[in-house]
Design an enzyme around this catalytic site. Structure first.
Site, PDB file in Angstrom:
ATOM      1  N   ASP A  36       0.534  -1.330   0.106  1.00 19.68           N
ATOM      2  CA  ASP A  36       0.535   0.231   0.029  1.00 19.68           C
ATOM      3  C   ASP A  36       0.343   0.505   0.147  1.00 19.68           C
ATOM      4  O   ASP A  36       1.592   1.515   1.128  1.00 19.68           O
ATOM      5  CB  ASP A  36      -0.838  -0.103   0.995  1.00 19.68           C
ATOM      6  CG  ASP A  36      -1.966   1.387   1.353  1.00 19.68           C
ATOM      7  OD1 ASP A  36      -1.914   1.881   0.261  1.00 19.68           O
ATOM      8  OD2 ASP A  36      -2.730   1.050   2.066  1.00 19.68           O
ATOM      9  N   TYR A  61      -3.864   6.961  -9.671  1.00 16.88           N
ATOM     10  CA  TYR A  61      -5.244   7.151 -10.240  1.00 16.88           C
ATOM     11  C   TYR A  61      -5.653   8.126 -11.083  1.00 16.88           C
ATOM     12  O   TYR A  61      -5.541   9.445 -11.660  1.00 16.88           O
ATOM     13  CB  TYR A  61      -6.609   8.375  -9.091  1.00 16.88           C
ATOM     14  CG  TYR A  61      -7.763   8.325  -8.862  1.00 16.88           C
ATOM     15  CD1 TYR A  61      -8.571   7.726  -7.605  1.00 16.88           C
ATOM     16  CD2 TYR A  61      -8.333   8.832  -9.700  1.00 16.88           C
ATOM     17  CE1 TYR A  61     -10.070   7.747  -7.443  1.00 16.88           C
ATOM     18  CE2 TYR A  61      -9.525   9.409  -9.622  1.00 16.88           C
ATOM     19  CZ  TYR A  61     -11.032   8.666  -8.435  1.00 16.88           C
ATOM     20  OH  TYR A  61     -12.033   8.805  -8.566  1.00 16.88           O
ATOM     21  N   TYR A 126      -6.793  15.606 -11.201  1.00 14.23           N
ATOM     22  CA  TYR A 126      -5.932  14.527 -12.575  1.00 14.23           C
ATOM     23  C   TYR A 126      -4.999  15.422 -12.221  1.00 14.23           C
ATOM     24  O   TYR A 126      -4.199  14.643 -12.071  1.00 14.23           O
ATOM     25  CB  TYR A 126      -6.508  14.327 -13.143  1.00 14.23           C
ATOM     26  CG  TYR A 126      -5.828  12.853 -13.735  1.00 14.23           C
ATOM     27  CD1 TYR A 126      -5.313  11.820 -12.902  1.00 14.23           C
ATOM     28  CD2 TYR A 126      -5.549  13.509 -15.172  1.00 14.23           C
ATOM     29  CE1 TYR A 126      -4.125  11.055 -13.941  1.00 14.23           C
ATOM     30  CE2 TYR A 126      -4.844  12.488 -15.474  1.00 14.23           C
ATOM     31  CZ  TYR A 126      -3.850  11.729 -14.932  1.00 14.23           C
ATOM     32  OH  TYR A 126      -3.125  10.626 -15.983  1.00 14.23           O
TER      33      TYR A 126
END
Length: 292
Positions: A36, A61, A126
């Site tokens: 992670d 992401y 983003y």
């Protein structure tokens, strides 16, 4: 050398695994279930204990629209996690190869290919968070090669090519925007370039920001027309339209062609033309079964 690839379950991570199958180095692939990267202590411990020489961070992401509704998650993955990885890389003398995006230029105008030194001007969450990731790397002082890319697609996961293959096969009429221009990039091409840089020891002394996409320029409309043509989906009437016909929370770059001159001169990599690579991808998709 030992190379850690983060984001191994994503399309670029999977393409690196293919490209590196016969490489002389040891590649270790990890995704969120293995490490992670939003956990600073886990990142610090993993990198400290495993003697990596290079870290390739493909984790991100990437849902541009959804990022507007989940800015905290996007920032955690695209910026904070990158900070943790970069700081650990600096402490353990690893080279970090970070994948970034043309979206850092989201608000820039004009129709000249974007150079690495052009000021960044992202317009959405983003792009902002990916730029923050770049800035975190610089602040860490780690050795790093940042590669900005654009319009990435492959046989794996969800991407524009796979979506348009389905739509042009099932819809009688399809509208696609023609007022946004860039260059499609086959993830296998980028993966092969990264592996080539590593295998041929072209990294040392060449840290910095680089641009990589396939050669050529097109609109999303042109891209879709070629996807349908190469797939034989001839019954769909593909019509050009303006981007304002598809309202979005994000202002997407109207011209996001990247200038690859620095990358080609520095690393001596020959970059394929986008239609040649698209044909290869569609051929692979027709001949083999890949996940949705």
């Amino acid at each position: 050398m030992r190379i850690l690839v983060l984001g191994a379950a994503g399309q670029l991570g999977k393409c690196i695994a293919i490209a590196a199958a016969d490489a002389p180095d040891e590649y270790i692939y990890k995704d969120i279930d293995d490490l992670d990267i939003t956990d600073s202590e886990a990142v610090k411990l993993d990198i400290q204990c495993n003697n990596y020489d290079i870290i390739v961070n493909c984790a991100a992401y990437t849902n541009v629209d959804k990022a507007e509704d989940q800015p905290d998650i996007a920032e955690r993955i695209n910026a904070t996690a990158v900070k943790y990885v970069a700081e650990a890389a600096a402490k353990n003398d690893c080279l970090l190869i970070q994948i970034s995006t043309d979206y850092v230029f989201g608000g820039n105008l004009g129709n000249t290919p974007r150079g690495e030194d052009e000021p960044a001007n992202p317009t959405g969450v983003y792009g902002v968070t990916k730029l923050q990731g770049e800035q975190a790397i610089e602040a860490s002082g780690c050795k790093a090669i940042v590669i900005r890319t654009a319009w990435l697609y492959s046989e794996f996961g969800k991407n524009f090519v796979k979506t348009m293959l389905n739509l042009t096969a099932t819809k009688p009429v399809l509208k696609v925007v023609f007022d946004q221009t860039g260059t499609p990039t086959y993830a296998r091409d980028l993966a092969e370039a990264i592996v080539d840089i590593i295998s041929n020891r072209k990294c040392a002394g060449y840290e910095g920001i680089y641009h990589y996409s396939d050669e050529g320029v097109c609109s999303w409309y042109d891209f879709t027309k070629m996807i349908a043509e190469y797939a034989g989906n001839t019954s769909c009437d593909i019509e050009p339209c303006h981007s304002d016909e598809f309202p979005s929370k994000v202002v997407r770059p109207s011209f996001s062609v990247l200038d690859k001159t620095k990358f080609k001169k520095t690393f001596g990599v020959k970059i394929p033309y986008w239609t040649d690579s698209l044909k290869k991808c569609i051929k692979n998709l027709k001949e083999e079964n890949y996940e949705a």
